[in-house]
Design a protein around this motif. Structure first.
Motif, short mmCIF file in Angstrom:
data_model
loop_
_atom_site.label_atom_id
_atom_site.label_comp_id
_atom_site.label_asym_id
_atom_site.label_seq_id
_atom_site.Cartn_x
_atom_site.Cartn_y
_atom_site.Cartn_z
N PHE A 27 0.82 -1.21 0.00
CA PHE A 27 0.00 0.00 0.00
C PHE A 27 0.86 1.27 0.00
N VAL A 30 1.33 1.55 -3.63
CA VAL A 30 0.10 1.97 -4.29
C VAL A 30 -0.11 3.47 -4.14
N PHE A 31 0.04 3.97 -2.91
CA PHE A 31 -0.18 5.40 -2.67
C PHE A 31 0.91 6.26 -3.31
N LEU A 34 -0.12 6.43 -6.97
CA LEU A 34 -1.27 7.34 -7.10
C LEU A 34 -0.84 8.79 -6.94
N LEU A 57 -2.33 11.77 -0.24
CA LEU A 57 -1.79 10.52 -0.78
C LEU A 57 -0.36 10.29 -0.29
N GLU A 60 -0.50 9.11 3.25
CA GLU A 60 -0.83 7.69 3.31
C GLU A 60 0.42 6.85 3.03
N CYS A 61 1.16 7.20 2.01
CA CYS A 61 2.38 6.48 1.65
C CYS A 61 3.36 6.46 2.82
N TYR A 249 -6.56 -2.76 6.59
CA TYR A 249 -6.26 -2.74 5.16
C TYR A 249 -7.52 -2.83 4.30
N ALA A 253 -7.05 1.23 4.07
CA ALA A 253 -6.10 1.29 2.96
C ALA A 253 -6.77 1.04 1.61
N CYS A 254 -7.58 -0.01 1.52
CA CYS A 254 -8.25 -0.32 0.24
C CYS A 254 -9.21 0.79 -0.17
N SER A 257 -7.28 3.96 -1.20
CA SER A 257 -6.63 3.79 -2.50
C SER A 257 -7.66 3.82 -3.63
N GLY A 260 -8.41 7.37 -4.40
CA GLY A 260 -7.39 7.95 -5.26
C GLY A 260 -7.53 7.49 -6.70
#
Length: 301
Positions: A27, A30-31, A34, A57, A60-61, A249, A253-254, A257, A260
């Motif tokens: 994740f 992913v972030f 994004l 974003l 989040e990362c 998650y 998280a899901c 994401s 985004g």
């Protein structure tokens, strides 16, 4: 596992599990991806009102990177506080850009009379609520950094207050958006969806209606996530959710994401190119033979 005991023997643990490296790494990646995609879209459209979304974003990362460090030392307070605060406060930053998008839609369509809140107050009201929510969640997370049982409990309660404020404003925002959308479509302001652009993004064509639906999707995802976090903190440190990492998650998280992803596919900035230019953003759109255009042609300025 680090614990702090109260007089009654109650234990407060930073983690009720050992954070997963693969999940956090996935994740974080992913972030990061994004963030890059949104930065590219933002640079192309110069839609600077989406900067808070990109910052969210990146938060989040960084938050999920901090969870990787927690895997190696679940007793370390620093990574725990960093991941808690950054993952908590990212959605209010998403919300700020979402609120500003609706204001621009109303202005561009010259449809202030369709909004139940005057456009000059529309963005201000929701952004102020967003700031209150942001500060409460930051303050709660910061209070928890003291590391004592009392501070952890008090901080959690402050975070819950911030999440509740976010839920209330978000719920009201959805109502305001839906009423505006319904009134505009009912009065055939743009019933054929003819105001569209050819963005340099993933979509072949984008309309203000598609942007509205993207906002609804993003709001729904953030609302579900916020309800989940409220329940998590209300249950407490030893609750069902706190003991099961996979729930974080799935429901945070899901969902974030996906938020985004939705708004990088239907990127509102393409509907308002150059929105950093105040003159353009304030010009209403008027009906023309080919759809909608600025009330004043740029070539005449």
């Amino acid at each position: 596992m680090s614990t702090t005991s109260s007089n009654s023997g109650y234990d407060y643990a930073l983690y009720r599990y050992t954070p997963s490296i693969p999940a956090a790494a996935i994740f974080a990646g992913v972030f990061l991806i994004l963030s890059i995609l949104h930065l590219i879209q933002l640079a192309r459209s110069r839609a600077y009102f989406f900067i808070p979304f990109v910052v969210g974003l990146l938060f989040e990362c960084a938050g999920y990177i901090a969870r990787i460090f927690s895997h190696f030392n679940t007793t370390a307070l620093g990574p725990y506080i960093v991941q808690t605060m950054l993952i908590l406060v990212a959605p209010p930053l998403f919300a700020a850009s979402i609120y500003m998008t609706l204001g621009r839609v109303v202005v561009k369509l010259d449809a202030e009379d369709k909004s139940i809140i005057p456009v000059r107050f529309l963005t201000k009201i929701f952004v102020v609520g967003d700031i209150v929510s942001f500060l409460l969640q930051c303050g709660g997370g910061g209070y928890m950094a003291a590391g004592t049982l009392s501070a952890m409990d008090t901080g959690a309660n402050i975070v819950v207050g911030g999440l509740v404020v976010q839920l209330l404003f978000f719920g009201f925002f959805v109502i305001v958006s839906a009423v505006f959308h319904w009134r505009a479509r009912r009065q055939q302001l743009n019933i054929s969806d003819s105001y569209s652009v050819q963005p340099q993004g993933f979509m072949n064509c984008m309309t203000w209606v598609s942007v509205m639906y993207a906002l609804y999707a993003a709001c729904f995802l953030i609302l579900v996530r916020s309800v989940f976090r409220v329940v998590e903190f209300v249950e407490g440190n030893s609750g069902f959710i706190m003991r099961r990492e996979y729930l974080l998650y799935i429901f945070d998280a899901c969902l974030m994401s996906l938020t985004g992803i939705v708004l990088v596919i239907v990127f509102p900035g393409h509907l308002f190119p150059g929105s950093g230019n105040k003159r353009d953003s304030e010009l209403p759109l008027v009906s023309t033979e080919h759809g909608f255009n600025y009330a004043e042609q740029k070539s005449t300025r």
